[in-house]
Design an enzyme around this catalytic site. Structure first.
Site, PDB file in Angstrom:
ATOM      1  N   GLN A 104     -14.401 -36.456   9.035  1.00 29.82           N
ATOM      2  CA  GLN A 104     -13.651 -35.290   9.503  1.00 29.82           C
ATOM      3  C   GLN A 104     -14.403 -34.548  10.596  1.00 29.82           C
ATOM      4  O   GLN A 104     -13.869 -33.609  11.178  1.00 29.82           O
ATOM      5  CB  GLN A 104     -13.422 -34.329   8.322  1.00 29.82           C
ATOM      6  N   ARG A 147      -9.891 -29.231  -0.001  1.00 28.40           N
ATOM      7  CA  ARG A 147      -8.768 -28.462   0.540  1.00 28.40           C
ATOM      8  C   ARG A 147      -9.027 -26.972   0.340  1.00 28.40           C
ATOM      9  O   ARG A 147      -8.198 -26.243  -0.219  1.00 28.40           O
ATOM     10  CB  ARG A 147      -7.461 -28.881  -0.118  1.00 28.40           C
ATOM     11  N   CYS A 148     -10.179 -26.545   0.821  1.00 34.48           N
ATOM     12  CA  CYS A 148     -10.685 -25.235   0.428  1.00 34.48           C
ATOM     13  C   CYS A 148     -11.690 -24.779   1.464  1.00 34.48           C
ATOM     14  O   CYS A 148     -12.498 -25.556   1.926  1.00 34.48           O
ATOM     15  CB  CYS A 148     -11.362 -25.388  -0.934  1.00 34.48           C
ATOM     16  N   GLU A 151      -4.793 -25.096   3.440  1.00 37.08           N
ATOM     17  CA  GLU A 151      -5.275 -25.080   2.055  1.00 37.08           C
ATOM     18  C   GLU A 151      -4.736 -23.920   1.239  1.00 37.08           C
ATOM     19  O   GLU A 151      -5.006 -23.853   0.036  1.00 37.08           O
ATOM     20  CB  GLU A 151      -6.795 -25.023   2.073  1.00 37.08           C
TER      21      GLU A 151
END
Lengths: 291, 777
Positions: free
Chosen positions: B215, B362-363, B732
């Site tokens: 990523q 996702r945070c 998120e």
């Protein structure tokens, strides 16, 4: 899938399959739908020297009813139970179970014969077969033999099937008027193995009394369990809450689950009680002509 | 006049044209001539001394070319590598394994099958050591020291605190009502549809090209350069299409390094793709916070103070990916949507014999843990006070007129309107009617609950004064070039993993440049071509690179205006950018489009002007953005089995200006499902010997469409005052906000039985056990 090297055979007849199985002396495995076998091969938990693919043997996939029996061929796909009007109308316990086995991809590949012969106490169809009084037809080098479902299951992944035998047909007594059955499954998530599954089959006579009962428990013991005492209790009783509650208590008594990721033993045991009652009620509703 | 595919349009995603046809190009699609395959020997023990590794049999397996062990790496000083949190992590062990499934050796072979056969033939002799699984026990004085390599002989990695300890103590003591609860947020795993992997290839000049599931390709290249000593220009990292990331593709896993070493050792390209079990058992985990929270209020229901103590289980090394200043991430956003007078938070990071991590699934760096804690505690307190949880929140929200709002723990919230979002959610779900129904049901002995979560997010890391990873400031970038025919290419320092950047970035540029989004291609992920950036995670792409796109486009407009003036034979000051054109002020039909200007930029320039039409912007955000939302969930509980059925779930989100409503809804749907997952299903557990329980999808159950309710979504829009487009991140929000709503609903259904909390995942047997104890089941 990255298993070690193995040989692959695709016999054209049952006898040829049996010859190959015999030749490998327990080191060959039958490949039907592959939905239980391939995962363990993928993880290298099973490393068979040979696979005997029975999918190309003609006339092994069928569902038909004759004068005395319902007959299901070994390579009948789980989903075929779902798609069959005959099964839905006359043997709904099988479509109940088939509908809740894994997911559509698995059901399209997995076979009825594989599901019942694997000996996994968490598979759904064995309990249905016991409740229905099924007989399994096996063939080996010495010929044919027929084994009633309850005698087939000996221990976890241990069955009466010899390594050189093939389970080729399942025979189920033909449905009678007044018969109703159901499979009720509690699962953590759709498509998962059951926390508990209960198969119930009732024959209710014209006087509104239970004439015969079949009851079996999934995933609460080393094998699928036939609830013999609970069945005995039901026969001769009216199909009502009192009888079902008592039968559920008796069934709970034979459950011997282990604690795992699908719940603690105490919970599973309690759920045998809850689900047995629900399964018996649904079976009785169907015997009375309900859905 | 609107442009085709501008901001706010629900256009279909450009990238889906290839994804839905199976034409994506993922790492595992990369095939090079002579490519070899890497497979990894993994430890069956959670803690053991390695007596010996015998590779003889493995080397005799046909097709096996090399076996790499820790000793080989130690000779090149590569047995250990730094983590993003300045801890260190083994690439391969030289003497001890620290968790089950840890990498022990790498086998390189001509085929994937031969590599697996080679792995099975490597003989490792282990001497098991005492295992530490429970982080609380790890802190006891007699616990075995797991990291003797460190100077500090303790399993405590760090202690971190923020806020006013004494003031909070005092405020809690003088509060009329205080509730305290222990909340455990279990270890979970990202479970992207694509597992991790790479292909490493050196060319004749010694340049490494690494196709990699990452990523953050640019930051990873820099880290690789520093760890391996390879010059940075001789490393090209390409992050092709990614099948999900969710924070799990930020860390550097040993497999990547091993593939590079194997390529160097064999002189041939090497592919490594982990299988699903490896992904679940060995990759970085998320959450695993043991929280004790206390929250106080006056007797008329005004919040006073919050105190939080947390033990953070990091496994054997701190391999989180937090900004350097914040070992517990942004956990101190924990005062949430409420103006506390006092707060104090302390966190202890702890070593155990488990896989490393602490990644932000996702945070935005522990905001999920924070939002869960505050939204749970507020609910517990409302029930204790006998107040309706909605009314209690309305009474305590930061007022909409108080923004920008400085939180007691030091954050400056940019904008918000919390009462509006909650009001909208209540109207949509019919809150009052549900409460009435619940009262009726309760009389009949039925169990129904309603749960609210009014969360505040913190995303878009981040301003350079506060945010860096290993010293690299957390800016991001956009480079735009307009071709003579008015078509454009734009490249970014971020990397989409499914977020739809090819579409949304093109929409931003279309809006700002007056071009069709169809005419703008977006590229990311190749460090040889894209401008430097810190990558995509923590909902940072729109707040940072999205802003860079707007600013870069405006730089192009500045030059374009001069060209347009030249073409129209007026002064640049006579023009204005209106209706996506350069217009002579007050004379709308005297105008030049960006297309016309672009052609002129290569053919007919004002004298002395540099050729071309391009711009680059490295955007350093002045602040974080603070999206928020209010979720309401209604559940029914089967009192015989303990099963929880989500009847309805309404999600009102506010992420400021929306670039593409369809993509935002998709993000919310996915995020809600990933919030439902830990609430009801997912948890990674270990037995006392450190054996992972459920390290495959047969046991680690992800939610399916059947468990997923119909998500009812709606929006309010409160733009960010500092973002050039008013946009905030949204990827998120739903994962952050959803779990508390679901737990609050289940606890609400059982509140009359005296239940205050149930740890997630709320399995049927946890619920049944409570019902059984209370005499209901």
């Amino acid at each position: 899938m990255i298993p070690p090297r193995f040989e692959y055979f695709a016999p054209a007849t049952i006898d040829e399959a049996i010859q190959i199985l015999d030749r490998f002396e327990g080191e060959a495995k039958v490949l039907a739908g592959g939905q239980s076998l391939l995962p363990v091969m993928k993880l290298r938990l099973a490393e068979p020297r040979a696979l005997v693919d029975i999918n190309r043997i003609p006339n092994l996939a069928f569902i038909r009813e004759d004068a005395k029996s319902l007959r299901i061929g070994a390579t009948t796909r789980t989903n075929d139970l779902n798609d069959s009007d005959l099964i839905h109308k006359r043997y709904p316990i099988l479509s109940d179970a088939a509908y809740e086995i894994a997911d559509p991809l698995v059901r399209n590949m997995g076979t009825v014969g594989g599901n019942v012969s694997h000996g996994d106490p968490a598979n759904d169809l064995p309990a249905c077969m016991i409740a229905l009084g099924a007989i399994f037809h096996l063939r080996g080098p010495k010929g044919n033999r027929a084994i009633p479902a309850p005698e087939f299951y000996q221990d976890t992944f241990v069955t009466a099937l010899a390594p050189n035998e093939l389970l080729h047909e399942i025979e189920i007594p033909k449905a009678k008027a007044g018969q109703g059955n159901a499979y009720v499954k509690l699962e953590k998530r759709v498509g998962d193995f059951p926390i508990v599954g209960i198969a119930a089959n009732l024959l209710i006579g014209s006087k509104g009394v239970i004439q015969a009962a079949g009851l079996a428990l999934t995933a609460v013991g080393p094998t699928v369990l036939k609830a013999v005492e609970a069945e005995r209790h039901l026969v001769g009783k009216a199909p009502d809450e009192a009888a079902f509650a008592r039968a559920s208590e008796i069934a709970k008594g034979i459950a011997n689950p282990t604690s795992d990721l699908r719940g603690p033993a105490e919970y599973k045991k309690a759920m045998v009680g809850v689900l047995t009652r629900r399964a018996l009620h649904r079976a009785a509703d169907r015997a009375r002509g309900g859905a | 006049m609107t442009v085709h595919g501008g901001i706010g349009q629900a256009i279909k995603r450009k990238e889906d044209a290839r994804f839905v046809r199976g034409k994506g190009n993922y790492v595992d699609d990369v095939k090079l001539p002579g490519m070899l395959y890497l497979d990894i020997v993994r430890s069956p023990y959670a803690h053991a001394r390695i007596r010996s590794i015998n590779i003889e049999k493995a080397m005799k397996v046909p097709g096996v070319l090399a076996v790499v062990t820790g000793k080989d790496l130690a000779m090149a000083n590569l047995a250990w590598m730094p983590t993003l949190m300045s801890d260190k992590q083994m690439v391969l062990p030289t003497d001890r394994v620290m968790y089950q499934a840890q990498e022990v050796a790498g086998v390189v072979a001509e085929s994937r099958y031969a590599a697996a056969d080679g792995v099975a033939a490597v003989e490792v002799d282990y001497d098991p050591l005492p295992v530490v699984v429970d982080p609380k026990k790890a802190l006891e004085p007699d616990a075995p020291i797991l990291r003797p390599d460190r100077k500090e002989q303790t399993n405590r990695i760090w202690h971190w605190e923020v806020g006013d300890r004494e003031g909070t103590d005092k405020a809690l003591k003088s509060s009329d009502v205080v509730v305290r609860e222990n909340l455990y947020i279990p270890r979970i795993l990202v479970s992207s549809i694509e597992t991790c992997g790479c292909v490493a290839s050196f060319d004749a000049m010694g340049k490494l090209t690494l196709w990699m599931t990452t990523q953050a390709p640019h930051a990873i290249r820099t880290v690789f350069a520093m760890v391996t000593g390879l010059p940075e220009q001789k490393i090209r990292i390409i992050s092709p299409d990614l099948g999900g990331g969710f924070g799990g593709k930020v860390p550097v896993y040993p497999g990547y390094v091993l593939a590079v070493v194997a390529a160097l050792k064999t002189g041939q390209p090497v592919k490594w793709i982990e299988d699903r079990s490896e992904n679940l058992q060995a990759d970085s985990f998320a959450r695993d916070y043991h929280i004790t929270a206390e929250i106080g209020a006056t007797k008329d229901g005004k919040l006073t103070a919050l105190r939080v103590k947390t033990i953070a289980d990091h496994g054997y090394t701190d391999a989180a990916a937090n900004p350097s200043k914040f070992p517990a991430g942004l956990f101190h956003i924990i005062t949430g949507s409420y103006p506390f007078q006092k707060a104090h938070v302390e966190v202890d990071g702890v070593y155990t014999n488990k896989p490393p991590g602490g990644i932000a699934y996702r945070c935005s760096f522990r905001v999920t843990e924070a939002a869960f804690t505050i939204e749970r505690m507020v609910d517990i307190l409302a029930h204790k006070l006998g107040m309706d949880p909605a009314e209690f929140r309305m009474k305590n929200f930061i007022p909409s007129g108080a923004f920008p709002f400085k939180s007691v723990l030091g954050w400056t919230y940019d904008s918000g309107n919390y009462p509006a979002a909650l009001r909208k959610a209540m109207d949509l779900i019919g809150y009052d009617a549900l409460r009435k129904e619940q009262a009726e049901k309760r009389k009949q002995g039925e169990l129904m609950g309603i749960g609210i979560s009014s969360f505040t997010e913190i995303v878009g890391a981040g301003p350079s004064h506060t945010f860096d990873i290993l010293g690299l400031k957390m800016f991001d970038s956009c480079e735009v070039r307009i071709h003579p025919t008015g078509k454009a290419i734009a490249r970014f320092g971020t990397k989409s993993q499914g977020q739809g950047h090819e579409t949304t970035y093109a929409q931003i540029l279309a809006e700002e440049l007056g071009l069709s989004s169809e005419d703008i291609s977006v590229e990311e992920g190749d460090t040889d071509t894209a401008p430097y950036g810190l990558g995509t995670y923590a909902s940072r792409s729109t707040p940072t690179a999205g802003a860079a796109a707007a600013i870069a486009a405006r730089k192009i407009r500045d030059k374009g205006q001069k060209i347009a003036a030249h073409l129209l034979e007026v002064g640049p000051g006579d023009l204005e950018w209106k209706d996506h054109k350069f217009q002579v002020k007050g004379v709308p039909d005297k105008a030049k489009t960006m297309q016309e200007v672009a052609f002129a930029a290569y053919t007919n320039l004002p004298p002395g002007m540099e050729m071309g039409l391009e711009a680059v912007d490295y955007y350093d955000p002045p602040n974080m953005t603070y999206p928020f939302g209010s979720y309401i969930c209604a559940v029914d509980i089967d009192k015989e089995t303990g099963e929880v059925h989500i009847r309805r779930f309404v999600a009102v989100d506010d992420c400021g200006t929306i670039i593409n409503p369809m993509i935002v809804d998709g993000q919310i749907h996915g995020g809600l499902t990933m919030g439902l997952a830990p609430a009801l299903l997912e948890e990674i557990q270990y037995d006392e010997n450190g054996n992972i329980q459920g390290g495959s999808f047969m046991d680690y159950l992800l939610p399916t469409a059947v468990e997923t309710p119909k998500w009812e979504t709606a929006k309010t829009t409160t733009p960010s005052p500092h973002h050039p487009l008013g946009a905030k991140g949204v990827g998120e929000s739903a994962t952050v906000g959803a779990p508390a709503a679901i737990v609050n609903a289940v606890v609400d259904a059982l509140a009359h039985l005296g239940v205050t909390h149930i740890d997630i995942p709320m399995t049927p047997w946890k619920v049944w056990n409570i019902l059984h104890q209370k005499g209901v089941a």
